[in-house]
Write an enzyme that holds these catalytic residues in place. Structure first.
Site, PDB file in Angstrom:
ATOM      1  N   ARG A 162       0.657  -1.186  -0.073  1.00 10.71           N
ATOM      2  CA  ARG A 162       0.084   0.017   0.026  1.00 10.71           C
ATOM      3  C   ARG A 162       0.843   1.011   0.113  1.00 10.71           C
ATOM      4  O   ARG A 162       0.186   2.381  -0.403  1.00 10.71           O
ATOM      5  CB  ARG A 162      -0.969   0.040   1.144  1.00 10.71           C
ATOM      6  CG  ARG A 162      -1.964  -0.948   1.133  1.00 10.71           C
ATOM      7  CD  ARG A 162      -3.016  -1.341   2.206  1.00 10.71           C
ATOM      8  NE  ARG A 162      -2.667  -2.671   2.838  1.00 10.71           N
ATOM      9  CZ  ARG A 162      -2.798  -3.055   4.057  1.00 10.71           C
ATOM     10  NH1 ARG A 162      -3.623  -1.965   4.819  1.00 10.71           N
ATOM     11  NH2 ARG A 162      -2.583  -4.136   4.417  1.00 10.71           N
ATOM     12  N   GLU A 211       1.107  -7.183  13.141  1.00 11.26           N
ATOM     13  CA  GLU A 211      -0.174  -7.223  14.028  1.00 11.26           C
ATOM     14  C   GLU A 211      -0.804  -8.671  13.747  1.00 11.26           C
ATOM     15  O   GLU A 211      -1.227  -9.288  14.583  1.00 11.26           O
ATOM     16  CB  GLU A 211      -1.180  -6.229  13.732  1.00 11.26           C
ATOM     17  CG  GLU A 211      -2.241  -5.886  14.706  1.00 11.26           C
ATOM     18  CD  GLU A 211      -3.199  -5.079  14.170  1.00 11.26           C
ATOM     19  OE1 GLU A 211      -3.259  -4.718  13.043  1.00 11.26           O
ATOM     20  OE2 GLU A 211      -4.023  -4.455  15.051  1.00 11.26           O
TER      21      GLU A 211
HETATM   22  O1  LIG Z   1       2.853  -1.250  11.915  1.00 13.55           O
HETATM   23  P1  LIG Z   1       2.534  -2.678  11.344  1.00 13.55           P
HETATM   24  O2  LIG Z   1       2.014  -3.584  12.646  1.00 13.55           O
HETATM   25  O3  LIG Z   1       4.050  -3.417  10.891  1.00 13.55           O
HETATM   26  O4  LIG Z   1       1.522  -2.929  10.328  1.00 13.55           O
HETATM   27  C1  LIG Z   1       1.604  -1.995   9.128  1.00 13.55           C
HETATM   28  C2  LIG Z   1       1.530  -2.684   8.293  1.00 13.55           C
HETATM   29  O5  LIG Z   1       0.761  -3.699   7.647  1.00 13.55           O
HETATM   30  C3  LIG Z   1       0.195  -3.642   6.349  1.00 13.55           C
HETATM   31  O6  LIG Z   1       0.655  -4.267   5.318  1.00 13.55           O
HETATM   32  P2  LIG Z   1       0.654  -5.743   5.417  1.00 13.55           P
HETATM   33  O7  LIG Z   1       1.757  -6.222   6.182  1.00 13.55           O
HETATM   34  O8  LIG Z   1      -0.816  -6.190   5.811  1.00 13.55           O
HETATM   35  O9  LIG Z   1       0.882  -6.130   3.849  1.00 13.55           O
HETATM   36  P3  LIG Z   1       0.171  -5.645   2.478  1.00 13.55           P
HETATM   37  O10 LIG Z   1       0.237  -4.236   2.182  1.00 13.55           O
HETATM   38  O11 LIG Z   1       1.054  -6.370   1.598  1.00 13.55           O
HETATM   39  O12 LIG Z   1      -1.313  -6.102   2.585  1.00 13.55           O
HETATM   40  C4  LIG Z   1       0.164  -1.992   6.340  1.00 13.55           C
HETATM   41  O13 LIG Z   1       0.143  -1.855   5.015  1.00 13.55           O
HETATM   42  C5  LIG Z   1       1.557  -1.657   6.926  1.00 13.55           C
HETATM   43  O14 LIG Z   1       2.634  -2.000   5.807  1.00 13.55           O
HETATM   44  N1  LIG Z   2      -5.860  -2.541  11.135  1.00  7.47           N
HETATM   45  C1  LIG Z   2      -5.322  -2.621  10.299  1.00  7.47           C
HETATM   46  N2  LIG Z   2      -5.748  -2.308   8.970  1.00  7.47           N
HETATM   47  C2  LIG Z   2      -5.197  -2.229   7.887  1.00  7.47           C
HETATM   48  N3  LIG Z   2      -3.710  -2.658   7.691  1.00  7.47           N
HETATM   49  C3  LIG Z   2      -3.317  -3.039   8.815  1.00  7.47           C
HETATM   50  N4  LIG Z   2      -2.069  -3.542   8.869  1.00  7.47           N
HETATM   51  C4  LIG Z   2      -1.905  -3.963  10.210  1.00  7.47           C
HETATM   52  N5  LIG Z   2      -2.987  -3.753  10.914  1.00  7.47           N
HETATM   53  C5  LIG Z   2      -3.843  -3.150   9.833  1.00  7.47           C
END
Ligand SMILES: O=P(O)(O)OC[C@H]1O[C@H](OP(=O)(O)OP(=O)(O)O)[C@H](O)[C@@H]1O
Ligand SMILES: Nc1ncnc2[nH]cnc12
Length: 212
Positions: free
Chosen positions: A98, A135
């Site tokens: 993202r 998370e």
């Molecule tokens: O602060 P944190 O606990 O590290 O979480 C935040 C991260 O989690 C989500 O990505 P995700 O790992 O779900 O990957 P994606 O964007 O590929 O779905 C979001 O876009 C951040 O990169």
């Molecule tokens: N609650 C949340 N919503 C979207 N992206 C996330 N990545 C980690 N936690 C998330």
């Protein structure tokens, strides 16, 4: 934001301080007597919150709803551009997936290069890697060797900070390559982690708090 003591959060591998910086009055109409930027409410309202995705208990902040509203999408990008323009930023590093939506637009607008920080085994060249805890799982970020030069001023962009583990991994990667990480920038911060961000001493600039 005030300087508050933080607890040691076992979800992150970084022993760091809380450096959170919110956009003025992100969560309230007025903050410290200043009027809220009128764009923030629309940005907050455009983010869809999906309960129990991708697993029970997670309130998922879905920015795809915001992307369907070009004026709001543009406002979000513009707010970052307004903050980083004129700060001698050489590179915007975007976190897959993202951070790839917002990072390139910001980079182009401020005249910086864009560095993709990718999930494992996606980059064809020589890479350096950092693993981290999320998370809802674990993951790893990789960056091409040579993507940044020592001393370059870099901003890290993602959609959301929860534990801060992902941003921490990004900061570590960039610093291992000699970059000067100026700040991290996210649209959304999860309030339940507000005082537990672990960001290697780097501030994170957040536009809005998650609504739930
Ligand atoms: O602060 P944190 O606990 O590290 O979480 C935040 C991260 O989690 C989500 O990505 P995700 O790992 O779900 O990957 P994606 O964007 O590929 O779905 C979001 O876009 C951040 O990169
Ligand atoms: N609650 C949340 N919503 C979207 N992206 C996330 N990545 C980690 N936690 C998330």
């Amino acid at each position: 934001m005030g300087e508050e003591d933080i607890s040691n959060d076992s979800k992150s591998s970084c022993g760091c301080e809380d450096g959170t910086v919110e956009a003025p009055a992100a969560a309230a109409p007025k903050e410290n007597g200043r009027a809220a930027d009128p764009r923030l409410q629309a940005i907050s309202d455009a983010i869809r919150v999906v309960p129990h995705f991708p697993k029970p208990g997670i309130m998922f902040n879905d920015i795809t709803a915001l992307l369907l509203r070009p004026a709001v999408f543009k406002d979000a990008v513009d707010m970052f551009v307004e903050r980083y323009r004129g700060m001698r930023i050489a590179a915007v590093a975007g976190i897959e997936a993202r951070g790839f939506i917002f990072g390139p637009a910001i980079a182009l607008a401020i005249g910086a290069k864009f560095i993709p920080l990718r999930k494992p085994k996606k980059l064809p060249g020589e890479v350096i890697s950092e693993t981290y805890i999320l998370e809802y799982g674990t993951d790893c970020l990789e960056m091409h060797v040579g993507a940044t030069e020592p001393g370059e001023r870099v901003v890290v962009v993602d959609d959301l900070v929860a534990t801060g583990g992902t941003l921490c991994a990004a900061i570590k990667l960039l610093e291992r390559a000699g970059a000067d990480v100026v700040e991290c920038a996210c649209l959304i911060g999860l309030p339940k982690y507000k005082n537990f961000y672990k960001l290697n001493g780097k501030p994170v600039y957040i536009l809005v708090e998650s609504r739930k």
